[in-house]
Motif scaffolding. Structure first.
Motif, PDB file in Angstrom:
ATOM      1  N   LEU A 126       0.776  -1.200  -0.059  1.00  0.00           N
ATOM      2  CA  LEU A 126      -0.006  -0.176  -0.166  1.00  0.00           C
ATOM      3  C   LEU A 126       0.772   1.276   0.011  1.00  0.00           C
ATOM      4  O   LEU A 126       1.482   1.570   0.848  1.00  0.00           O
ATOM      5  N   HIS A 127       0.996   1.954  -1.200  1.00  0.00           N
ATOM      6  CA  HIS A 127       1.634   3.152  -1.205  1.00  0.00           C
ATOM      7  C   HIS A 127       1.295   4.143  -2.282  1.00  0.00           C
ATOM      8  O   HIS A 127       0.343   3.718  -2.915  1.00  0.00           O
ATOM      9  N   SER A 128       1.740   5.002  -2.300  1.00  0.00           N
ATOM     10  CA  SER A 128       1.746   6.209  -3.614  1.00  0.00           C
ATOM     11  C   SER A 128       3.082   6.488  -3.906  1.00  0.00           C
ATOM     12  O   SER A 128       3.978   6.372  -3.355  1.00  0.00           O
ATOM     13  N   ALA A 129       3.164   7.410  -5.118  1.00  0.00           N
ATOM     14  CA  ALA A 129       4.352   7.858  -5.642  1.00  0.00           C
ATOM     15  C   ALA A 129       4.000   9.126  -6.193  1.00  0.00           C
ATOM     16  O   ALA A 129       3.249   9.544  -6.842  1.00  0.00           O
ATOM     17  N   LEU A 130       5.257   9.865  -5.906  1.00  0.00           N
ATOM     18  CA  LEU A 130       5.406  11.446  -6.549  1.00  0.00           C
ATOM     19  C   LEU A 130       6.442  11.468  -7.433  1.00  0.00           C
ATOM     20  O   LEU A 130       7.674  10.822  -7.480  1.00  0.00           O
ATOM     21  N   ASN A 131       6.224  11.985  -8.845  1.00  0.00           N
ATOM     22  CA  ASN A 131       7.372  12.209  -9.718  1.00  0.00           C
ATOM     23  C   ASN A 131       7.888  13.363  -9.363  1.00  0.00           C
ATOM     24  O   ASN A 131       7.540  14.501  -9.542  1.00  0.00           O
ATOM     25  N   ILE A 132       9.211  13.137  -8.898  1.00  0.00           N
ATOM     26  CA  ILE A 132      10.149  14.279  -8.718  1.00  0.00           C
ATOM     27  C   ILE A 132      11.199  14.864  -9.873  1.00  0.00           C
ATOM     28  O   ILE A 132      11.816  15.467  -9.535  1.00  0.00           O
ATOM     29  N   GLY A 133      10.768  13.980 -11.090  1.00  0.00           N
ATOM     30  CA  GLY A 133      11.779  14.119 -11.998  1.00  0.00           C
ATOM     31  C   GLY A 133      11.239  15.308 -12.923  1.00  0.00           C
ATOM     32  O   GLY A 133      10.511  16.096 -12.439  1.00  0.00           O
ATOM     33  N   LEU A 134      12.113  15.671 -13.857  1.00  0.00           N
ATOM     34  CA  LEU A 134      12.069  16.723 -14.737  1.00  0.00           C
ATOM     35  C   LEU A 134      10.775  16.611 -16.039  1.00  0.00           C
ATOM     36  O   LEU A 134      10.438  17.368 -16.678  1.00  0.00           O
ATOM     37  N   ASN A 135      10.691  15.169 -16.257  1.00  0.00           N
ATOM     38  CA  ASN A 135       9.854  14.871 -17.430  1.00  0.00           C
ATOM     39  C   ASN A 135       8.841  13.902 -16.991  1.00  0.00           C
ATOM     40  O   ASN A 135       8.716  13.592 -15.883  1.00  0.00           O
ATOM     41  N   ASP A 136       7.733  13.916 -17.966  1.00  0.00           N
ATOM     42  CA  ASP A 136       6.840  12.841 -17.875  1.00  0.00           C
ATOM     43  C   ASP A 136       7.343  11.564 -17.512  1.00  0.00           C
ATOM     44  O   ASP A 136       8.201  11.182 -18.398  1.00  0.00           O
ATOM     45  N   TYR A 137       6.646  10.711 -16.696  1.00  0.00           N
ATOM     46  CA  TYR A 137       7.129   9.285 -16.629  1.00  0.00           C
ATOM     47  C   TYR A 137       6.061   8.589 -17.574  1.00  0.00           C
ATOM     48  O   TYR A 137       4.697   8.776 -17.319  1.00  0.00           O
ATOM     49  N   TYR A 138       6.638   7.322 -18.012  1.00  0.00           N
ATOM     50  CA  TYR A 138       5.581   6.572 -18.645  1.00  0.00           C
ATOM     51  C   TYR A 138       6.108   4.975 -18.382  1.00  0.00           C
ATOM     52  O   TYR A 138       7.421   4.909 -18.785  1.00  0.00           O
ATOM     53  N   GLU A 139       5.207   4.097 -17.879  1.00  0.00           N
ATOM     54  CA  GLU A 139       5.665   2.857 -17.795  1.00  0.00           C
ATOM     55  C   GLU A 139       4.539   2.083 -18.351  1.00  0.00           C
ATOM     56  O   GLU A 139       3.313   2.416 -18.459  1.00  0.00           O
ATOM     57  N   VAL A 140       4.728   0.625 -18.681  1.00  0.00           N
ATOM     58  CA  VAL A 140       3.784  -0.472 -18.994  1.00  0.00           C
ATOM     59  C   VAL A 140       3.832  -1.209 -17.646  1.00  0.00           C
ATOM     60  O   VAL A 140       5.161  -1.691 -17.271  1.00  0.00           O
ATOM     61  N   LEU A 141       2.886  -1.516 -16.928  1.00  0.00           N
ATOM     62  CA  LEU A 141       2.678  -2.426 -15.778  1.00  0.00           C
ATOM     63  C   LEU A 141       1.999  -3.598 -16.124  1.00  0.00           C
ATOM     64  O   LEU A 141       0.863  -3.570 -16.731  1.00  0.00           O
ATOM     65  N   VAL A 142       2.538  -4.884 -15.774  1.00  0.00           N
ATOM     66  CA  VAL A 142       2.010  -6.145 -16.058  1.00  0.00           C
ATOM     67  C   VAL A 142       1.671  -6.814 -14.714  1.00  0.00           C
ATOM     68  O   VAL A 142       2.876  -7.296 -14.005  1.00  0.00           O
ATOM     69  N   GLU A 143       0.429  -7.113 -14.397  1.00  0.00           N
ATOM     70  CA  GLU A 143       0.018  -7.672 -13.149  1.00  0.00           C
ATOM     71  C   GLU A 143      -0.123  -9.149 -13.622  1.00  0.00           C
ATOM     72  O   GLU A 143      -0.595  -9.598 -14.858  1.00  0.00           O
ATOM     73  N   HIS A 144       0.503 -10.234 -12.626  1.00  0.00           N
ATOM     74  CA  HIS A 144       0.359 -11.677 -13.230  1.00  0.00           C
ATOM     75  C   HIS A 144      -0.799 -12.244 -12.222  1.00  0.00           C
ATOM     76  O   HIS A 144      -0.817 -11.995 -10.957  1.00  0.00           O
ATOM     77  N   LYS A 145      -1.897 -12.427 -13.006  1.00  0.00           N
ATOM     78  CA  LYS A 145      -3.088 -13.299 -12.155  1.00  0.00           C
ATOM     79  C   LYS A 145      -2.817 -14.615 -11.749  1.00  0.00           C
ATOM     80  O   LYS A 145      -3.585 -14.895 -10.750  1.00  0.00           O
ATOM     81  N   HIS A 146      -1.834 -15.294 -12.001  1.00  0.00           N
ATOM     82  CA  HIS A 146      -1.348 -16.387 -11.463  1.00  0.00           C
ATOM     83  C   HIS A 146      -0.225 -16.460 -11.024  1.00  0.00           C
ATOM     84  O   HIS A 146       0.799 -15.776 -11.721  1.00  0.00           O
ATOM     85  N   ARG A 147       0.250 -17.372 -10.122  1.00  0.00           N
ATOM     86  CA  ARG A 147       1.905 -17.601  -9.974  1.00  0.00           C
ATOM     87  C   ARG A 147       2.027 -18.958  -9.889  1.00  0.00           C
ATOM     88  O   ARG A 147       1.261 -19.847  -9.401  1.00  0.00           O
ATOM     89  N   PRO A 148       3.503 -19.322  -9.821  1.00  0.00           N
ATOM     90  CA  PRO A 148       3.734 -20.737  -9.959  1.00  0.00           C
ATOM     91  C   PRO A 148       3.251 -21.272  -8.384  1.00  0.00           C
ATOM     92  O   PRO A 148       3.428 -20.558  -7.542  1.00  0.00           O
ATOM     93  N   SER A 149       2.785 -22.383  -8.218  1.00  0.00           N
ATOM     94  CA  SER A 149       2.494 -23.012  -7.100  1.00  0.00           C
ATOM     95  C   SER A 149       3.635 -23.057  -6.162  1.00  0.00           C
ATOM     96  O   SER A 149       4.689 -23.675  -6.609  1.00  0.00           O
ATOM     97  N   GLU A 150       3.566 -22.901  -4.798  1.00  0.00           N
ATOM     98  CA  GLU A 150       4.634 -23.237  -4.012  1.00  0.00           C
ATOM     99  C   GLU A 150       4.843 -24.606  -3.654  1.00  0.00           C
ATOM    100  O   GLU A 150       5.694 -25.295  -3.431  1.00  0.00           O
ATOM    101  N   LYS A 151       3.605 -25.335  -3.857  1.00  0.00           N
ATOM    102  CA  LYS A 151       3.428 -26.682  -3.541  1.00  0.00           C
ATOM    103  C   LYS A 151       2.382 -27.544  -4.661  1.00  0.00           C
ATOM    104  O   LYS A 151       1.444 -26.994  -4.809  1.00  0.00           O
ATOM    105  N   SER A 152       3.056 -28.433  -5.400  1.00  0.00           N
ATOM    106  CA  SER A 152       2.203 -28.892  -6.389  1.00  0.00           C
ATOM    107  C   SER A 152       1.470 -30.124  -5.805  1.00  0.00           C
ATOM    108  O   SER A 152       1.661 -30.652  -4.940  1.00  0.00           O
ATOM    109  N   GLU A 153       0.024 -30.086  -6.297  1.00  0.00           N
ATOM    110  CA  GLU A 153      -0.740 -30.798  -5.704  1.00  0.00           C
ATOM    111  C   GLU A 153      -0.896 -32.206  -6.870  1.00  0.00           C
ATOM    112  O   GLU A 153      -1.987 -32.865  -6.660  1.00  0.00           O
ATOM    113  N   LEU A 154       0.043 -32.582  -7.758  1.00  0.00           N
ATOM    114  CA  LEU A 154      -0.213 -33.450  -8.574  1.00  0.00           C
ATOM    115  C   LEU A 154       0.211 -34.692  -7.787  1.00  0.00           C
ATOM    116  O   LEU A 154       0.918 -34.860  -6.842  1.00  0.00           O
TER     117      LEU A 154
END
Length: 154
Positions: A126-154
């Protein structure tokens, strides 16, 4: 069926706010103030499927994000880098860093654990961010809806 398939391929579904349930973006968070939290980890969702949610994220110089929480592991690619200052939920300044290249994070309790790149101190989910640079900031952010299992149930 989907849950069984997820177990078979060794992934588990992460919990997050569904895109269609995101309410209006909260007002930008001001340093030193407690702020309202939202689920906007970027400016706008530009692609989504069962595996990922991709955000366009732009922040002008002096621009502040809303207070937001990361519920999913994610990577971001800074297209136009800048210097960002990070704040906690109480508006307390935590650190600043050069947002450039690619960084990746894994949700671990109340923190985001770096998987690609480093930060000066631990990053709360939980956070916020402030652009303290001199230019516009642009990013592409990819959220991963799945993650490798810590424990396989096979």
């Amino acid at each position: 069926m989907f849950k069984r398939l997820a177990v078979l391929i060794g992934v588990q579904r992460a919990l997050c706010i569904p895109t269609n349930e995101l309410r209006e973006m909260a007002k930008p968070c001001a340093p030193g103030q407690e702020c309202e939290m939202d689920g906007y980890v970027g400016s706008k969702v530009i692609f989504e499927d069962d595996l990922v949610r991709v955000w366009n994220f732009t922040l002008p110089p002096g621009g502040m994000t809303s207070l937001h929480r990361h519920d999913l592991d994610y990577h971001f690619i800074a297209i136009i880098p800048t210097q960002l200052e990070v704040y906690d939920w109480q508006g307390t300044r935590l650190f600043d860093f050069r947002a450039e290249g690619t960084k990746g994070f894994r949700v671990k309790g109340d923190l985001l654990e770096p998987t690609v790149g480093t930060l000066p101190t631990p990053l709360p989910r939980l956070h916020s961010a402030l652009n303290i640079g001199l230019n516009d900031y642009y990013e592409v952010l990819v959220e991963h809806k799945h993650r490798p299992s810590e424990k396989s149930e096979l």
